[in-house]
Write an enzyme that holds these catalytic residues in place. Sequence first.
Site, PDB file in Angstrom:
ATOM      1  CG  HIS A 149      -1.938   0.639   1.434  1.00  9.94           C
ATOM      2  ND1 HIS A 149      -1.578   2.206   1.565  1.00  9.94           N
ATOM      3  CD2 HIS A 149      -3.528   0.699   0.984  1.00  9.94           C
ATOM      4  CE1 HIS A 149      -3.011   2.830   1.859  1.00  9.94           C
ATOM      5  NE2 HIS A 149      -4.116   1.706   1.498  1.00  9.94           N
ATOM      6  CG  ASP A 226       0.383  -1.822   6.242  1.00 11.02           C
ATOM      7  OD1 ASP A 226      -0.657  -2.092   7.001  1.00 11.02           O
ATOM      8  OD2 ASP A 226       0.279  -1.752   4.898  1.00 11.02           O
ATOM      9  CD  GLN A 229      -7.069  -4.426   4.176  1.00 10.91           C
ATOM     10  OE1 GLN A 229      -7.967  -5.128   4.446  1.00 10.91           O
ATOM     11  NE2 GLN A 229      -7.103  -3.201   3.580  1.00 10.91           N
ATOM     12  CE  LYS A 252      -7.544  -0.019   6.011  1.00  5.43           C
ATOM     13  NZ  LYS A 252      -8.159   0.636   5.417  1.00  5.43           N
ATOM     14  CB  CYS A 390      -3.812   3.232  -1.661  1.00  2.21           C
ATOM     15  SG  CYS A 390      -5.370   4.739  -1.730  1.00  2.21           S
TER      16      CYS A 390
END
Length: 435
Positions: A149, A226, A229, A252, A390
């Site tokens: 991303h 990261d 998600q 999220k 993105c």
Amino acid sequence: MNNDPASKAAALAPPCVAATAPLPEGPFDPRAIRKDFPILNVTVRDGKSLAYLDNAATTQKPASIVCALCDYYQACNANVHRSLHYLAEQATERFEGAREKVRAFLHAPDVRGIVFTRGTTEGINLVAGAWARRNLKAGDEILLTEMEHHSNLVPWQLVARDTGAKLKFIPVLDDGTLDMAAFERRLSKKTRLLAFVHISNVLGTVNPARRLIEGARSVGARVLVDAAQSAPNRKLDVQALDCDWLAFSGHKMMGPTGIGVLYGKVEVLEAMDPFLGGGEMINRVTLEESTWADLPQKFEAGTPHVSGAIGLGAAVDYLHRLGLDTIQRYEEQLAAYTIRRLSGIPGVRIFGRAPERSGAVSFEVEGVHPHDLAQYVDRDGIAIRAGHMCAQPLMRRLGVPAVSRASVYVYNLEEEIDRLVESILKAKEFFRHGT
């Protein structure tokens, strides 16, 4: 007569009814928890019922999270860590209570390693600004993946520009997995940082985090994960992963917007410079110099997003109530159903066929631009995402300017996927004939 201040505040506040009843016994039923999400009952576009399939962008919020925000503002709205009055004490207790919930959620060893941020993007930028710019130099290498991303790419581009460090990338194979042989070849003693996305927001690929981290450790590199998600749908254990930093966003994972977390190893965070200067992050200030507060306040300058942190703590409670293993299993099951149904449409191409994947399913429909498709299915009350997600470098790797994406979560239903398929079939006819 009840003279308890909290009772008085609650009595004056408008009632806020949270859906906190235990889940029914027996097999998991997404219909049972949909009752916790009032927004899923709204009608859109000429009375169509909503089918919300844009969860990788942001998830919907159960009533209990909304009520946690209301309760803070109605019962103990005050700044934290400053005043000594009752409201400030209550606000601070809830704020720090949320930090402890996040620590347990990540299985972090020390609450001092939990830094509240505005989200994943700020967490990554904090590491880039407070660690990388001080520790990297010309000749050092930062290893990323081709599926990052922009939030885990642009900050490192800026660091490379300012320090002379070099960016290197792990390629993505045609099935949407990482080329692990290339990863091994790209590792060297020059590798100072490995930063990678745990789950791709485009491909749904679940990357082999432990194997990547072990490789980085073999050359003495630091590691940032990261987890934007992955935090919503699977158990995270930062001690088992052995990462130096891990970042995620509250919105999220059913929490509020504008709140996130950067986990860091305490010894690593202590060696870093502050990211922002101002109130709260200081210990002693003179006209000429300052010393810093202890962790985590060292990285939390100014008034924090108090209500957001409390709401994030409530979201963690809700995820535990459902069970992260249950969420993961159901999301994987529904993603497989989505891929199977979409694959049955002539002219549909699915991006990403990793054996381990999440609920984000990106695809293209022959003859229909992704933006046109998103607008068309919206007329049927179906919310999907369209664009470069993105992740423009990954789009170039895939050979497309943009994709459509349906991303499912624990409250979605197979019948919503069926509605999407029906709408796509109509869209194909519409754009073929223009009527």
